[in-house]
Motif scaffolding. Sequence first.
Motif, PDB file in Angstrom:
ATOM      1  N   ALA A 152      53.574  31.927  67.494  1.00  0.00           N
ATOM      2  CA  ALA A 152      53.872  32.098  66.108  1.00  0.00           C
ATOM      3  C   ALA A 152      54.055  33.524  65.891  1.00  0.00           C
ATOM      4  O   ALA A 152      55.040  33.973  64.817  1.00  0.00           O
ATOM      5  N   GLN A 153      53.032  34.286  66.378  1.00  0.00           N
ATOM      6  CA  GLN A 153      53.036  35.768  65.889  1.00  0.00           C
ATOM      7  C   GLN A 153      54.380  36.597  66.423  1.00  0.00           C
ATOM      8  O   GLN A 153      54.937  37.138  65.728  1.00  0.00           O
ATOM      9  N   VAL A 154      54.955  36.131  67.514  1.00  0.00           N
ATOM     10  CA  VAL A 154      56.167  36.535  68.149  1.00  0.00           C
ATOM     11  C   VAL A 154      57.311  36.359  67.427  1.00  0.00           C
ATOM     12  O   VAL A 154      58.252  37.024  66.835  1.00  0.00           O
ATOM     13  N   VAL A 155      57.439  34.906  66.896  1.00  0.00           N
ATOM     14  CA  VAL A 155      58.521  34.543  66.141  1.00  0.00           C
ATOM     15  C   VAL A 155      58.459  34.976  64.734  1.00  0.00           C
ATOM     16  O   VAL A 155      59.603  35.329  64.213  1.00  0.00           O
ATOM     17  N   ALA A 156      57.201  35.065  64.285  1.00  0.00           N
ATOM     18  CA  ALA A 156      57.102  35.429  62.845  1.00  0.00           C
ATOM     19  C   ALA A 156      57.715  37.120  62.814  1.00  0.00           C
ATOM     20  O   ALA A 156      58.379  37.503  61.798  1.00  0.00           O
ATOM     21  N   ALA A 157      57.255  37.888  63.791  1.00  0.00           N
ATOM     22  CA  ALA A 157      57.815  39.286  63.720  1.00  0.00           C
ATOM     23  C   ALA A 157      59.303  39.337  63.992  1.00  0.00           C
ATOM     24  O   ALA A 157      59.742  40.010  63.096  1.00  0.00           O
ATOM     25  N   ALA A 158      59.687  38.497  64.809  1.00  0.00           N
ATOM     26  CA  ALA A 158      61.223  38.567  65.173  1.00  0.00           C
ATOM     27  C   ALA A 158      61.945  38.139  63.803  1.00  0.00           C
ATOM     28  O   ALA A 158      63.018  38.652  63.588  1.00  0.00           O
ATOM     29  N   LEU A 159      61.365  37.180  63.051  1.00  0.00           N
ATOM     30  CA  LEU A 159      62.127  36.746  62.059  1.00  0.00           C
ATOM     31  C   LEU A 159      61.750  37.254  60.741  1.00  0.00           C
ATOM     32  O   LEU A 159      62.195  36.945  59.650  1.00  0.00           O
ATOM     33  N   GLN A 160      60.683  38.429  60.907  1.00  0.00           N
ATOM     34  CA  GLN A 160      60.257  39.139  59.555  1.00  0.00           C
ATOM     35  C   GLN A 160      59.697  38.341  58.638  1.00  0.00           C
ATOM     36  O   GLN A 160      60.104  38.243  57.342  1.00  0.00           O
ATOM     37  N   ARG A 161      58.962  37.290  58.986  1.00  0.00           N
ATOM     38  CA  ARG A 161      58.278  36.160  58.034  1.00  0.00           C
ATOM     39  C   ARG A 161      56.775  36.365  58.380  1.00  0.00           C
ATOM     40  O   ARG A 161      56.131  36.907  59.300  1.00  0.00           O
ATOM     41  N   PRO A 162      56.148  36.004  57.185  1.00  0.00           N
ATOM     42  CA  PRO A 162      54.344  36.044  57.327  1.00  0.00           C
ATOM     43  C   PRO A 162      54.120  35.134  58.379  1.00  0.00           C
ATOM     44  O   PRO A 162      54.728  34.044  58.792  1.00  0.00           O
TER      45      PRO A 162
END
Length: 173
Positions: free
Chosen positions: A20-30
Amino acid sequence: MNRGHVFLVGFMGAGKSTVAQVVAAALQRPCVDLDSQIEAGSHRPVSQIFAEDGEEGFRDQESQALTMLEGQTPAVVACGGGVVLRTQNRALLKRLGTVVYLVVTAEEAVARVGDSATRPLLAGSAGSLAATSLLAAREGLYRSVADVVVDTVGRTSEQVAAQVISELDEVEA
Ligand code: S3P
């Protein structure tokens, strides 16, 4: 890609929080970790909530934390492994966003979780047996809510996250 939250579901040890952390960072989402939200709300670690309130007490708090995501900025949400147990939660996951099921085997889950003290359901010497029966009971529930299914066995969090992102692109295109 703007259709509500992205929910990562799957068994304990599937790597939901890290992915979740990696995906959130890539999508620039919380990035939201549902277990952490529950712990912050009740000022106790998950193991203590289980010990003091019982599993149903924990599930009530889990449902409440999930409900509170409605109307929030679209986030990538790592859900606890048991979030799919309640019908109302499954309906909410479907309604509030896109659901990604991260697949892990029971053996791999137990190996990854290591110190199962933080996972009361896998605690003790019976943890391995518990993992097998819990996963068997839940597998169908995970699949029933999933828009996307991604295998995690033998893959790094980065590899899993990359596949999640590319699958989301297709699903939400
Ligand atoms: C649970 C999984 C845990 C946590 C609690 C119950 C479950 O979260 O919510 O111990 O029932 O599978 P993780 O899946 O993040 O370990």
